[in-house]
Design a protein around this motif. Structure first.
Motif, PDB file in Angstrom:
ATOM      1  N   LYS A 225       0.824  -1.207   0.000  1.00 44.28           N
ATOM      2  CA  LYS A 225       0.000   0.000   0.000  1.00 44.28           C
ATOM      3  C   LYS A 225       0.862   1.264   0.000  1.00 44.28           C
ATOM      4  CE  LYS A 225      -3.978  -2.081   2.361  1.00 44.28           C
ATOM      5  NZ  LYS A 225      -4.755  -2.132   3.619  1.00 44.28           N
ATOM      6  N   MET A 226       2.003   1.200   0.685  1.00 46.34           N
ATOM      7  CA  MET A 226       2.919   2.346   0.690  1.00 46.34           C
ATOM      8  C   MET A 226       3.492   2.616  -0.697  1.00 46.34           C
ATOM      9  SD  MET A 226       5.219   1.802   4.120  1.00 46.34           S
ATOM     10  CE  MET A 226       4.492   1.593   5.752  1.00 46.34           C
ATOM     11  N   GLY A 227       3.578   1.566  -1.517  1.00 43.26           N
ATOM     12  CA  GLY A 227       4.121   1.738  -2.858  1.00 43.26           C
ATOM     13  C   GLY A 227       5.422   1.012  -3.113  1.00 43.26           C
ATOM     14  N   PHE A 228       5.883   0.193  -2.147  1.00 48.34           N
ATOM     15  CA  PHE A 228       7.097  -0.603  -2.384  1.00 48.34           C
ATOM     16  C   PHE A 228       6.783  -1.718  -3.374  1.00 48.34           C
ATOM     17  CE2 PHE A 228       8.174   1.342   1.686  1.00 48.34           C
ATOM     18  CZ  PHE A 228       9.496   1.703   1.471  1.00 48.34           C
ATOM     19  N   LYS A 229       7.765  -2.030  -4.214  1.00 51.11           N
ATOM     20  CA  LYS A 229       7.581  -3.061  -5.226  1.00 51.11           C
ATOM     21  C   LYS A 229       8.276  -4.364  -4.873  1.00 51.11           C
ATOM     22  CE  LYS A 229       5.816  -4.620  -8.929  1.00 51.11           C
ATOM     23  NZ  LYS A 229       4.364  -4.847  -8.998  1.00 51.11           N
ATOM     24  N   LEU A 230       9.276  -4.297  -4.005  1.00 50.41           N
ATOM     25  CA  LEU A 230      10.068  -5.476  -3.674  1.00 50.41           C
ATOM     26  C   LEU A 230      10.401  -5.432  -2.185  1.00 50.41           C
ATOM     27  CD1 LEU A 230      11.844  -7.937  -4.684  1.00 50.41           C
ATOM     28  CD2 LEU A 230      13.660  -6.274  -5.080  1.00 50.41           C
ATOM     29  N   VAL A 231      10.218  -6.558  -1.488  1.00 48.11           N
ATOM     30  CA  VAL A 231      10.594  -6.633  -0.081  1.00 48.11           C
ATOM     31  C   VAL A 231      11.533  -7.812   0.118  1.00 48.11           C
ATOM     32  CG1 VAL A 231       8.465  -7.928   0.491  1.00 48.11           C
ATOM     33  CG2 VAL A 231       9.804  -6.831   2.318  1.00 48.11           C
ATOM     34  N   LEU A 232      12.633  -7.553   0.804  1.00 53.13           N
ATOM     35  CA  LEU A 232      13.637  -8.571   1.097  1.00 53.13           C
ATOM     36  C   LEU A 232      13.475  -9.080   2.525  1.00 53.13           C
ATOM     37  CD1 LEU A 232      16.814  -6.739  -0.293  1.00 53.13           C
ATOM     38  CD2 LEU A 232      15.175  -8.158  -1.562  1.00 53.13           C
ATOM     39  N   TYR A 233      13.567 -10.387   2.674  1.00 57.39           N
ATOM     40  CA  TYR A 233      13.705 -11.027   3.986  1.00 57.39           C
ATOM     41  C   TYR A 233      15.044 -11.757   3.943  1.00 57.39           C
ATOM     42  CZ  TYR A 233       8.938  -9.760   5.092  1.00 57.39           C
ATOM     43  OH  TYR A 233       7.792  -9.034   5.360  1.00 57.39           O
ATOM     44  N   ALA A 234      16.101 -10.978   3.979  1.00 54.12           N
ATOM     45  CA  ALA A 234      17.420 -11.478   3.582  1.00 54.12           C
ATOM     46  C   ALA A 234      17.936 -12.611   4.449  1.00 54.12           C
ATOM     47  CB  ALA A 234      18.420 -10.325   3.567  1.00 54.12           C
ATOM     48  N   ASN A 235      17.767 -12.509   5.750  1.00 53.90           N
ATOM     49  CA  ASN A 235      18.404 -13.491   6.638  1.00 53.90           C
ATOM     50  C   ASN A 235      17.424 -14.204   7.554  1.00 53.90           C
ATOM     51  OD1 ASN A 235      21.349 -13.129   5.993  1.00 53.90           O
ATOM     52  ND2 ASN A 235      20.762 -11.025   6.429  1.00 53.90           N
ATOM     53  N   PHE A 236      16.144 -14.064   7.284  1.00 56.65           N
ATOM     54  CA  PHE A 236      15.143 -14.717   8.128  1.00 56.65           C
ATOM     55  C   PHE A 236      15.325 -16.221   8.149  1.00 56.65           C
ATOM     56  CE2 PHE A 236      10.968 -16.932   7.955  1.00 56.65           C
ATOM     57  CZ  PHE A 236      10.668 -16.854   9.311  1.00 56.65           C
ATOM     58  N   LEU A 237      15.458 -16.847   6.983  1.00 57.31           N
ATOM     59  CA  LEU A 237      15.557 -18.305   6.932  1.00 57.31           C
ATOM     60  C   LEU A 237      16.819 -18.809   7.616  1.00 57.31           C
ATOM     61  CD1 LEU A 237      14.308 -19.052   3.311  1.00 57.31           C
ATOM     62  CD2 LEU A 237      13.096 -19.428   5.458  1.00 57.31           C
ATOM     63  N   GLN A 238      17.925 -18.144   7.387  1.00 57.91           N
ATOM     64  CA  GLN A 238      19.170 -18.576   8.029  1.00 57.91           C
ATOM     65  C   GLN A 238      19.075 -18.454   9.539  1.00 57.91           C
ATOM     66  OE1 GLN A 238      22.889 -16.171   7.921  1.00 57.91           O
ATOM     67  NE2 GLN A 238      23.728 -17.914   6.803  1.00 57.91           N
ATOM     68  N   ARG A 239      18.525 -17.357  10.015  1.00 63.56           N
ATOM     69  CA  ARG A 239      18.422 -17.151  11.457  1.00 63.56           C
ATOM     70  C   ARG A 239      17.459 -18.154  12.084  1.00 63.56           C
ATOM     71  NH1 ARG A 239      17.675 -10.734  12.007  1.00 63.56           N
ATOM     72  NH2 ARG A 239      17.438 -11.282  14.198  1.00 63.56           N
TER      73      ARG A 239
END
Length: 289
Positions: A225-239
């Motif tokens: 809704k804010m207008g971001f097109k891409l969101v990263l969850y860079a290290n969630f899986l590793q952690r």
């Protein structure tokens, strides 16, 4: 369509946000693909953590990163975004980095405006290069790519050093230099996050959700809704995996057996499926009779 064209279409078709979980190895990337995510992100921090057991402070060499990039791209079919750090040097180094990442199968490379060696965007003590130097790197990156669908993501870490307005101004100059996507790292409030697409929204914007980091965690629907097109969850899986391994090791130490974990691990059959054992056997039967 090739992967670059797929990523381009995903990026520019509709308003849906692209969710990119981070992978530091090929098996994680395959799990991301199987889970139905449209794209994955090769995390520089994750590579440093897994390969060296050390923090993301610019200790990995270009060749070490490139090798992992190749392994991950070979293991999956969905588009791959790769963390290219600072381009591993100056503008000329950046040209080689872009060319090699593109040849490896990457669909987008992230480049940032820190000094080399860099630090994680949510660490203290970062330093940024003059904006003119980063602008020239972006121009060099744009010139170096072979496929016009290959995306240049320009990240600025200026928020922590020069303030939010400076970060936005840098991103504006990066767009003018030819960046396809910009990434204002580590905004420190929801209000700042809302401002990024408002000011830069004609160009796709990246949100980086770092658990316990400097940026508030915002659900994907709200980021969209804010207008971001891409969101990263860079290290969630590793952690998350590290926590699971800690728990498993504590259980093994206390129980002297793994039997208590039989329902909490994948079966041998599932591991063999994930690692394509049947395909390997077919090749053996075809070529090793």
């Amino acid at each position: 369509m090739n992967r670059n064209q797929v990523f381009h279409q995903l990026l520019h078709s509709g308003d849906d946000i692209l969710v990119a979980p981070g992978a530091a190895n090929a098996i994680t990337a395959r799990l991301i693909e199987e889970a139905g995510f449209p794209v994955t992100y090769i995390t520089g921090a994750g590579l440093s953590n897994s390969m060296l057991g050390l923090a993301d402070v610019g200790l990995l060499s270009f060749k070490e990163v490139l090798d992992q990039v190749k392994y991950i791209c070979d293991a999956i079919e969905i588009p791959v975004i790769a963390d290219g750090d600072t381009g591993f040097g100056n503008a000329v180094n950046t040209i080689r980095t872009v060319k090699e990442f593109e040849k490896a199968g990457v669909s987008a490379i992230q480049l940032e405006d820190q000094f080399t060696p860099k630090k994680c965007g949510h660490f203290e003590g970062k330093q940024i290069v003059p904006v003119s130097e980063m602008v020239n790197k972006i121009k060099a990156a744009v010139d170096a790519r072979q496929d016009q669908h290959f995306k240049i993501i320009a990240r600025t870490d200026a928020r922590a050093i020069e303030g939010f307005d400076s970060a936005i101004e840098r991103a504006e100059q990066f767009i003018e230099a030819g960046a396809d996507i910009t990434f204002v790292e580590a905004p420190q409030s929801v209000a700042e996050m809302q401002t990024i697409p408002e000011r830069l929204g004609s160009t796709p914007q990246v949100a980086n959700m770092v658990e316990h980091g400097k940026t508030p965690l915002v659900v994907n629907d709200e980021l969209e809704k804010m207008g971001f097109k891409l969101v990263l969850y860079a290290n969630f899986l590793q952690r998350r995996a590290i926590r699971a391994m800690q728990e498993a090791l504590e259980g093994l130490k206390n129980e002297n057996t793994t039997s208590a974990f039989m329902d909490e691990i994948i079966s041998m059959k599932e591991r063999n499926r994930l690692t394509r054992l049947d395909e390997i056997k077919k090749l053996e039967e075809q070529f090793m009779k």
